[in-house]
Design a protein around this motif. Structure first.
Motif, PDB file in Angstrom:
ATOM      1  N   GLY A  53       0.812  -1.204   0.000  1.00 15.30           N
ATOM      2  CA  GLY A  53       0.000   0.000   0.000  1.00 15.30           C
ATOM      3  C   GLY A  53       0.844   1.252   0.000  1.00 15.30           C
ATOM      4  N   LYS A 132      -7.982   4.168   0.959  1.00 16.32           N
ATOM      5  CA  LYS A 132      -6.851   3.243   0.950  1.00 16.32           C
ATOM      6  C   LYS A 132      -7.099   2.132  -0.060  1.00 16.32           C
ATOM      7  CE  LYS A 132      -4.611   2.325   4.693  1.00 16.32           C
ATOM      8  NZ  LYS A 132      -4.195   1.805   6.020  1.00 16.32           N
ATOM      9  N   LEU A 134      -4.993  -1.083  -1.840  1.00 14.04           N
ATOM     10  CA  LEU A 134      -3.790  -1.880  -1.716  1.00 14.04           C
ATOM     11  C   LEU A 134      -3.758  -3.017  -2.734  1.00 14.04           C
ATOM     12  CD1 LEU A 134      -5.105  -1.576   1.517  1.00 14.04           C
ATOM     13  CD2 LEU A 134      -2.636  -1.764   1.856  1.00 14.04           C
TER      14      LEU A 134
END
Length: 235
Positions: A53, A132, A134
């Motif tokens: 990430g 976020k 990833l």
């Protein structure tokens, strides 16, 4: 649409109140179903999943960011694809604004794809996404949670999706998974949904369900054939 029934205001109110009674019944049933969802038994997550990430390598446990609950959106973006799934991008346009609210209720959020991080970052920048996102790479995570399918499984017709056997040529499909982490750091898988189970997470679809034409998808090659990356509408 030109032949739709038109009535007086009084008749409209009568019809609207009749529907309201059904809407209230549906809301009560939805509340009951939501409680049953929360009451499902859990399964312990034993495998040490690792992701790439913006902050470097992170384990599944680290994605909780100090909170006890984690929602993962399984975002279709295969390693050899240049762009992600258009439909998943439609869903992802709903993510940015909700993360802060989820955090206030002890919930962290992340999207996870198999494509390399550089591709994720480039597309997130293009559409202004800040949630976020990833990369699971070709690790076991997506395969274990039944949203990615190895070539040999697809060739043998042994794919499982939405808790049933499925014949598909697709390497990835969408889903949502929910996890809980206790005070000792143990992680549990509490819920996953797929296919039409994702509908309730798409705000735009709910607004479309309010308007006279609805989703207006009848006659299309498939239900979301109209969907584009939002920066390509009108081009």
């Amino acid at each position: 649409m030109d032949k739709h029934e038109v009535v007086t205001h009084e008749a409209w109110l009568t019809a609207r109140r009749r529907l309201l009674a059904r809407e209230k019944e549906f809301t009560r049933l939805r509340d009951e179903l939501s409680q049953q969802r929360r009451d499902l038994p859990w399964e312990r997550v034993e495998k040490p999943y690792v992701f790439e990430g913006p902050g470097g390598r992170q384990t599944l446990g680290e994605l909780f960011d100090g909170r006890s609950q984690l929602v993962v959106y399984h975002f279709m973006f295969a390693p050899d694809s240049e762009n992600p799934c258009k439909s998943c991008s439609f869903w992802a346009d709903n993510f940015n604004g909700i993360v802060a609210h989820l955090n206030q209720r002890d919930v962290s959020f992340a999207a996870i794809s198999r494509a390399p991080l550089a591709k994720l970052n480039a597309f997130a920048k293009r559409l202004g996404w800040s949630f976020k996102w990833l990369s699971a790479g070709d690790g076991d995570f997506n395969y274990d949670f039944d949203v990615s399918f190895r070539p040999e499984a697809r060739a043998a017709g042994e794919v499982t999706y939405n808790y049933a056997a499925l014949k598909t040529s697709m390497a990835d499909l969408p889903g949502i998974s929910v996890f809980f982490k206790d005070a000792d750091g143990a992680i549990f898988h509490t819920y996953s949904c797929f296919a039409r189970g994702l509908d309730m997470m798409n705000t735009a679809y709910h607004y479309l369900d309010l308007v006279p034409k609805g989703r207006d998808e009848a006659g299309l090659a498939h239900s979301m054939a109209w969907v584009r990356y939002r920066d390509l509408y009108g081009r």
